[in-house]
Design a protein around this motif. Structure first.
Motif, PDB file in Angstrom:
ATOM      1  N   VAL A  71     -18.128  -7.241 -20.707  1.00  0.00           N
ATOM      2  CA  VAL A  71     -19.020  -7.489 -19.344  1.00  0.00           C
ATOM      3  C   VAL A  71     -20.357  -6.527 -19.438  1.00  0.00           C
ATOM      4  N   PRO A  72     -20.247  -5.332 -19.803  1.00  0.00           N
ATOM      5  CA  PRO A  72     -21.426  -4.534 -19.672  1.00  0.00           C
ATOM      6  C   PRO A  72     -22.636  -5.106 -20.825  1.00  0.00           C
ATOM      7  N   ARG A  73     -22.130  -5.802 -21.600  1.00  0.00           N
ATOM      8  CA  ARG A  73     -22.947  -6.338 -22.765  1.00  0.00           C
ATOM      9  C   ARG A  73     -23.643  -7.458 -22.327  1.00  0.00           C
ATOM     10  N   LEU A  74     -22.756  -8.311 -21.492  1.00  0.00           N
ATOM     11  CA  LEU A  74     -23.270  -9.561 -20.849  1.00  0.00           C
ATOM     12  C   LEU A  74     -24.315  -9.205 -19.942  1.00  0.00           C
ATOM     13  N   MET A  75     -23.949  -8.181 -18.819  1.00  0.00           N
ATOM     14  CA  MET A  75     -24.989  -7.756 -18.066  1.00  0.00           C
ATOM     15  C   MET A  75     -26.536  -7.396 -18.606  1.00  0.00           C
ATOM     16  N   ALA A  76     -26.249  -6.888 -19.860  1.00  0.00           N
ATOM     17  CA  ALA A  76     -27.516  -6.320 -20.349  1.00  0.00           C
ATOM     18  C   ALA A  76     -28.494  -7.572 -20.980  1.00  0.00           C
ATOM     19  N   LEU A  77     -27.835  -8.594 -21.050  1.00  0.00           N
ATOM     20  CA  LEU A  77     -28.249  -9.830 -21.670  1.00  0.00           C
ATOM     21  C   LEU A  77     -28.756 -10.824 -20.523  1.00  0.00           C
ATOM     22  N   LEU A  78     -28.093 -10.706 -19.292  1.00  0.00           N
ATOM     23  CA  LEU A  78     -28.351 -11.737 -18.396  1.00  0.00           C
ATOM     24  C   LEU A  78     -28.330 -11.174 -17.093  1.00  0.00           C
ATOM     25  N   ALA A  79     -29.371 -11.294 -16.261  1.00  0.00           N
ATOM     26  CA  ALA A  79     -29.369 -10.853 -14.713  1.00  0.00           C
ATOM     27  C   ALA A  79     -27.956 -10.902 -14.098  1.00  0.00           C
ATOM     28  N   PRO A  80     -27.529  -9.602 -13.542  1.00  0.00           N
ATOM     29  CA  PRO A  80     -26.011  -9.906 -12.810  1.00  0.00           C
ATOM     30  C   PRO A  80     -26.106 -10.795 -12.008  1.00  0.00           C
ATOM     31  N   ARG A  81     -26.886 -11.068 -11.032  1.00  0.00           N
ATOM     32  CA  ARG A  81     -26.628 -12.087 -10.058  1.00  0.00           C
ATOM     33  C   ARG A  81     -26.712 -13.323 -10.608  1.00  0.00           C
ATOM     34  N   ARG A  82     -27.330 -13.758 -11.737  1.00  0.00           N
ATOM     35  CA  ARG A  82     -27.240 -14.913 -12.302  1.00  0.00           C
ATOM     36  C   ARG A  82     -26.062 -15.052 -13.176  1.00  0.00           C
ATOM     37  N   LEU A  83     -25.542 -13.872 -13.513  1.00  0.00           N
ATOM     38  CA  LEU A  83     -24.180 -14.010 -14.216  1.00  0.00           C
ATOM     39  C   LEU A  83     -22.976 -14.164 -13.261  1.00  0.00           C
ATOM     40  N   LEU A  84     -23.139 -13.576 -12.237  1.00  0.00           N
ATOM     41  CA  LEU A  84     -22.382 -13.890 -11.005  1.00  0.00           C
ATOM     42  C   LEU A  84     -22.047 -15.232 -10.620  1.00  0.00           C
ATOM     43  N   VAL A  85     -23.384 -16.144 -10.343  1.00  0.00           N
ATOM     44  CA  VAL A  85     -23.147 -17.374 -10.048  1.00  0.00           C
ATOM     45  C   VAL A  85     -22.606 -18.096 -11.283  1.00  0.00           C
ATOM     46  N   LEU A  86     -23.214 -18.000 -12.395  1.00  0.00           N
ATOM     47  CA  LEU A  86     -22.584 -19.045 -13.268  1.00  0.00           C
ATOM     48  C   LEU A  86     -21.171 -18.640 -13.758  1.00  0.00           C
ATOM     49  N   SER A  87     -20.551 -17.425 -13.468  1.00  0.00           N
ATOM     50  CA  SER A  87     -19.250 -17.149 -13.461  1.00  0.00           C
ATOM     51  C   SER A  87     -18.247 -18.020 -12.475  1.00  0.00           C
ATOM     52  N   LEU A  88     -18.948 -17.898 -11.034  1.00  0.00           N
ATOM     53  CA  LEU A  88     -18.424 -18.674  -9.968  1.00  0.00           C
ATOM     54  C   LEU A  88     -18.328 -20.288 -10.437  1.00  0.00           C
ATOM     55  N   VAL A  89     -19.460 -20.695 -10.606  1.00  0.00           N
ATOM     56  CA  VAL A  89     -19.622 -22.239 -10.962  1.00  0.00           C
ATOM     57  C   VAL A  89     -18.864 -22.593 -12.108  1.00  0.00           C
ATOM     58  N   GLY A  90     -18.630 -21.692 -13.252  1.00  0.00           N
ATOM     59  CA  GLY A  90     -17.904 -22.013 -14.551  1.00  0.00           C
ATOM     60  C   GLY A  90     -16.242 -21.981 -13.834  1.00  0.00           C
ATOM     61  N   ALA A  91     -15.723 -21.026 -13.141  1.00  0.00           N
ATOM     62  CA  ALA A  91     -14.442 -20.863 -12.727  1.00  0.00           C
ATOM     63  C   ALA A  91     -13.936 -22.030 -12.101  1.00  0.00           C
TER      64      ALA A  91
END
Length: 394
Positions: A71-91
């Motif tokens: 997750v820390p590496r993913l946060m460095a690659l993609l804005a955390p808010r966008r990553l949260l939204v994508l994770s919620l939509v993916g789930a």
């Protein structure tokens, strides 16, 4: 103050982000409470095998171990808010596939992938809170976060009860709840969670974090093991000591209520005293509670209050442990520390149940209590040694 003022004034930016992060906990808690009995019962109907149900639950725990360090590496690659939204939509999308593909192997894969998305949500939202709250109320606000998570779990259980027998409606409701969780993130503007630098996302950095703050990280492991045991093995314990179905339900309710009621006062105490010493006293009380529960036997007038207190104080291991990480680390490093904490939680939740199962097979109901007391007792020793030798902060 008008509602519009709250949504636009920069003075409330941190509060808006805090609400968004806490909403993530509530959403995950609701879906978690809804999906655990839903998936377990459907799998039991599909296979007739308790082993398959247990292995499917292990797939969810395994997802935490696999994805948390990333997750820390993913946060460095993609804005955390966008990553949260994508994770919620993916789930949400994956949740709708469960009733579409009622195949055991497919459900293992889906459960694993949903667990990966939920782990991303937990790591980012917890790091977010640790980064934006003021130090003097860090444990309290993480207690609010924990209360939202526990309360959501209870709401999810109620939804399951209400929708039991309503076909696949519960699956689609779970997906809708995930999607609803994107709204606070999208519309409550404020500071984002800070991503770690590239160097802090490496495996050596995760190991270094555990060495720097063992008391905090091991709190995650101890909580993962004890929480999983209290929810998954306690009904078996109740049956083995001769309790009726209704009383076993009250045991689970006592555990859930304790987790909801205790987190805010424990956070308040931790902010005003020492977070590490608070963790020590939590573990001491939890250890004695396990022993007292054994002596209470099947006397529910004694057993239920003991379980209420035990689960309540144990819940503090998670939130106070997280707040201690916020005390030791700053900025993006908090995300790396939080990922290590969640990884430790996953280890505890994966190892705890089979250990307790073997102990109960060997010595009966006392086996569960011995494992619970052993986990928190070992943690008491670790924190005591850290306190006596070297005066470490965590």
């Amino acid at each position: 103050m008008s509602t519009a003022h709250f949504f636009t004034d920069k003075a409330f930016a941190n509060n808006r982000s805090l609400i968004a992060a806490i909403c993530c906990a509530a959403v995950c808690g609701i879906v978690f409470g809804l999906s655990m009995p839903l998936i377990s019962l459907r799998l039991e109907e599909m296979t007739g095998s308790g082993l398959m149900v247990g292995l499917n639950g292990a797939a969810a725990a395994l997802s935490t171990l696999v994805i948390a360090p990333l997750v820390p590496r993913l946060m460095a690659l993609l804005a955390p808010r966008r990553l949260l939204v994508l994770s919620l939509v993916g789930a949400a999308g994956l949740f709708t596939l469960l009733p579409v593909f009622p195949v055991v192997l497919m459900w293992f894969l889906l459960r694993f992938l949903i667990g990966c998305f939920m782990t991303v949500i937990f790591v980012i939202s917890e790091s977010w809170i640790n980064q934006i709250v003021s130090p003097d109320r860090r444990a309290l606000m993480l207690g609010v976060y924990g209360t939202a998570l526990s309360g959501g779990f209870g709401i999810g259980g109620l939804l399951f009860s209400a929708l039991h027998g309503a076909g696949d409606t519960a699956f689609y409701l779970g997906a809708f709840i995930f999607l609803a969780g994107t709204l606070p993130i999208l519309f409550l503007e404020g500071p984002q969670a800070t991503a770690p630098d590239a160097e802090s996302t490496s495996l050596p950095s995760l190991i270094k974090t555990a060495m720097i703050a063992p008391s905090a990280i091991l709190a995650g492991l101890a909580f993962g093991a004890t929480e999983t045991l209290l929810y998954s093995m306690l009904p078996v314990y109740g049956k083995n000591i001769g309790l009726e179905h209704t009383m076993i339900g009250l045991m689970v309710l006592a555990v859930a209520l304790g987790a909801i009621v205790f987190q805010l006062p424990i956070g308040w105490v931790a902010d005003r005293t020492s977070r590490r010493l608070t963790l020590l006293w939590i573990a001491v009380i939890a250890t004695f509670a396990s022993v007292l529960a054994g002596f209470a036997g099947n006397n529910t007038l004694l057993l239920l209050p003991i379980l209420f207190v035990q689960s309540g104080v144990v819940s503090g291991l998670y939130t106070v442990g997280l707040s201690l990480l916020g005390e030791r680390f700053t900025g993006g490093a908090i995300a790396t520390a939080n990922a290590t904490f969640i990884f430790a939680y996953g280890v505890g939740s994966l190892v705890g149940p089979p250990t307790a199962g073997l102990a109960m097979d060997a010595v009966g109901p006392w086996g569960l209590l011995a494992v619970l007391a052993g986990i928190t007792g070992a943690y008491v020793i670790v924190v005591s040694l850290r306190t006596v030798f070297g005066g470490a902060k965590s």
